[in-house]
Design a protein around this motif. Sequence first.
Motif, PDB file in Angstrom:
ATOM      1  N   LEU A   1      42.227  47.148  37.182  1.00 30.86           N
ATOM      2  CA  LEU A   1      43.091  47.386  38.338  1.00 30.86           C
ATOM      3  C   LEU A   1      44.538  47.564  37.897  1.00 30.86           C
ATOM      4  O   LEU A   1      45.255  48.419  38.427  1.00 30.86           O
ATOM      5  CB  LEU A   1      42.975  46.220  39.321  1.00 30.86           C
ATOM      6  N   ALA A   2      44.976  46.768  36.924  1.00 29.49           N
ATOM      7  CA  ALA A   2      46.337  46.905  36.396  1.00 29.49           C
ATOM      8  C   ALA A   2      46.530  48.273  35.739  1.00 29.49           C
ATOM      9  O   ALA A   2      47.574  48.921  35.911  1.00 29.49           O
ATOM     10  CB  ALA A   2      46.618  45.790  35.392  1.00 29.49           C
TER      11      ALA A   2
ATOM     12  N   PHE B   1      49.906  40.545  34.754  1.00 24.44           N
ATOM     13  CA  PHE B   1      50.483  39.226  35.005  1.00 24.44           C
ATOM     14  C   PHE B   1      50.756  39.033  36.498  1.00 24.44           C
ATOM     15  O   PHE B   1      50.444  37.969  37.055  1.00 24.44           O
ATOM     16  CB  PHE B   1      51.779  39.063  34.213  1.00 24.44           C
ATOM     17  N   VAL B   2      51.315  40.037  37.146  1.00 28.48           N
ATOM     18  CA  VAL B   2      51.658  39.922  38.573  1.00 28.48           C
ATOM     19  C   VAL B   2      50.407  39.739  39.425  1.00 28.48           C
ATOM     20  O   VAL B   2      50.378  38.890  40.333  1.00 28.48           O
ATOM     21  CB  VAL B   2      52.444  41.173  39.027  1.00 28.48           C
ATOM     22  N   LEU B   3      49.377  40.514  39.175  1.00 28.74           N
ATOM     23  CA  LEU B   3      48.145  40.431  39.963  1.00 28.74           C
ATOM     24  C   LEU B   3      47.450  39.081  39.797  1.00 28.74           C
ATOM     25  O   LEU B   3      46.719  38.639  40.690  1.00 28.74           O
ATOM     26  CB  LEU B   3      47.186  41.554  39.554  1.00 28.74           C
ATOM     27  N   ASN B   4      47.670  38.438  38.668  1.00 31.02           N
ATOM     28  CA  ASN B   4      47.001  37.166  38.402  1.00 31.02           C
ATOM     29  C   ASN B   4      47.715  35.959  39.004  1.00 31.02           C
ATOM     30  O   ASN B   4      47.132  34.862  39.028  1.00 31.02           O
ATOM     31  CB  ASN B   4      46.847  36.953  36.897  1.00 31.02           C
ATOM     32  N   ILE B   5      48.935  36.133  39.479  1.00 28.14           N
ATOM     33  CA  ILE B   5      49.678  34.990  40.026  1.00 28.14           C
ATOM     34  C   ILE B   5      48.937  34.325  41.190  1.00 28.14           C
ATOM     35  O   ILE B   5      48.723  33.101  41.169  1.00 28.14           O
ATOM     36  CB  ILE B   5      51.103  35.416  40.444  1.00 28.14           C
ATOM     37  N   PRO B   6      48.524  35.061  42.237  1.00 30.59           N
ATOM     38  CA  PRO B   6      47.789  34.388  43.329  1.00 30.59           C
ATOM     39  C   PRO B   6      46.440  33.833  42.876  1.00 30.59           C
ATOM     40  O   PRO B   6      45.986  32.804  43.388  1.00 30.59           O
ATOM     41  CB  PRO B   6      47.607  35.488  44.376  1.00 30.59           C
TER      42      PRO B   6
ATOM     43  N   SER C   1      48.334  37.478  26.200  1.00 30.96           N
ATOM     44  CA  SER C   1      47.790  38.840  26.268  1.00 30.96           C
ATOM     45  C   SER C   1      48.808  39.812  26.839  1.00 30.96           C
ATOM     46  O   SER C   1      48.897  40.967  26.390  1.00 30.96           O
ATOM     47  CB  SER C   1      46.509  38.854  27.104  1.00 30.96           C
ATOM     48  N   THR C   2      49.604  39.358  27.812  1.00 31.26           N
ATOM     49  CA  THR C   2      50.652  40.206  28.387  1.00 31.26           C
ATOM     50  C   THR C   2      51.695  40.562  27.332  1.00 31.26           C
ATOM     51  O   THR C   2      52.113  41.718  27.211  1.00 31.26           O
ATOM     52  CB  THR C   2      51.330  39.490  29.573  1.00 31.26           C
TER      53      THR C   2
ATOM     54  N   MET D   1      56.145  49.536  35.822  1.00 30.11           N
ATOM     55  CA  MET D   1      54.914  48.875  36.261  1.00 30.11           C
ATOM     56  C   MET D   1      53.793  49.159  35.265  1.00 30.11           C
ATOM     57  O   MET D   1      52.791  49.807  35.553  1.00 30.11           O
ATOM     58  CB  MET D   1      54.532  49.337  37.676  1.00 30.11           C
ATOM     59  N   THR D   2      53.973  48.632  34.072  1.00 31.41           N
ATOM     60  CA  THR D   2      53.015  48.853  32.994  1.00 31.41           C
ATOM     61  C   THR D   2      51.781  47.964  33.176  1.00 31.41           C
ATOM     62  O   THR D   2      51.777  47.038  33.998  1.00 31.41           O
ATOM     63  CB  THR D   2      53.660  48.564  31.633  1.00 31.41           C
TER      64      THR D   2
END
Length: 276
Positions: free
Chosen positions: A31-32, A55-60, A84-85, A48-49
Motif C-alpha cells: 500500500l505504501a 511509517f505513517v500508515l503503521n501509526i494507527p 526498516s524505514t 511521500m516515499t
Amino acid sequence: MAAITYAISVTIAINVFWSSSNLYGSGVTGLAQLIQTITSRYLHIDFMTTPVMLFVLNIPIMVIGWQKIGHHFTFYTIVALGLSTIFMHFISGEPLTSNPIINAVFGGLINGAGTGFALRTGISTGGLDIIGILMRRKTGRTIGTINMIFNFFILLASAILFGWSTAFYSAIGIFVSARVMDALYTRQQRMQVLIVTDKPKSVIENIKIGLHRGVTIIGEAKGAYSKNEKTILLTIISRYELYDFRNIMKETDPHSFVSITSVVKLYGNFYEKKVN
C-alpha cells in the motif's frame, strides 16, 4: 537482532528486487508503494516515499497493537519498523536483474524469510502482521492467508497502473512471501497429538504445567502383544511447542506411543498464548 534482520530483508526485497520491475510487496508495504506511485506520477509529490508512507500508515496499527496484543511486542515492532524505514530511505541497491519473475520470486523469498523470522522471535513487522494476529484469533486463518486476501486489492491497483503482467508478477512475489512466512511462523500451525501411555496422570499433569494445554482422555486400551493396560489421550499443540512436548514425553513416559498429525481446520476453543 530479529528487528535488524527484518529491516535488511525488506530493504533488499524492495530496493533490489521489487522496485526494479515495478512490483508491489504485500500488506501495508504494498500500500505504501502504491501511494508513492500515485502521488509521484499524478500529483507530482516527491516526499511521500515508500519508507515515509510505511511509517505513517503503521501509526494507527501500532496503537491497536499496543492496546490489543502487548506492550513488549509492539515496542519491538516499532523498532523493526523504524529500522526498516531508515534502511529503505538511505540504503539503495543496484538491481541484479531485469527479469520480473526472478525479482518476484527472490524478493518474496527474502521478504517472507525476514518477516517469518521476526514473528517467530516474538516481534512483528507492523502492518497486516498485527491485524493478521488479531484476525487469526477470531477466524483461525493463517497470517499468510489473511495477507493474500488484502493483497488482492493491491494487485488490482497495480494492474491499473502498470498492466496485468506486472500484477501477475507481483502476485508471484506475494505468494512466495506468504508461503515462506507461514513456514517459519510455526506458532500458528496446529498439531493433533494422540498418546498411548500407561502413565496417563503424569502425562496429563506435565502437559498442563509445561504447555498449558488441555488433554482429553479418549478411553482405556490394551496392547495386542503385551496385553498391558493403556490409556489413550488426545491434545492439540502448535508446531512451535513440539520441541517442548517431546521433552515432556521423554521425561514422563519415554516408552509411550505418540502419533502427531497436522490439523487442517480447528473449531472450538483453542488457547493461544498471548504475545507480551
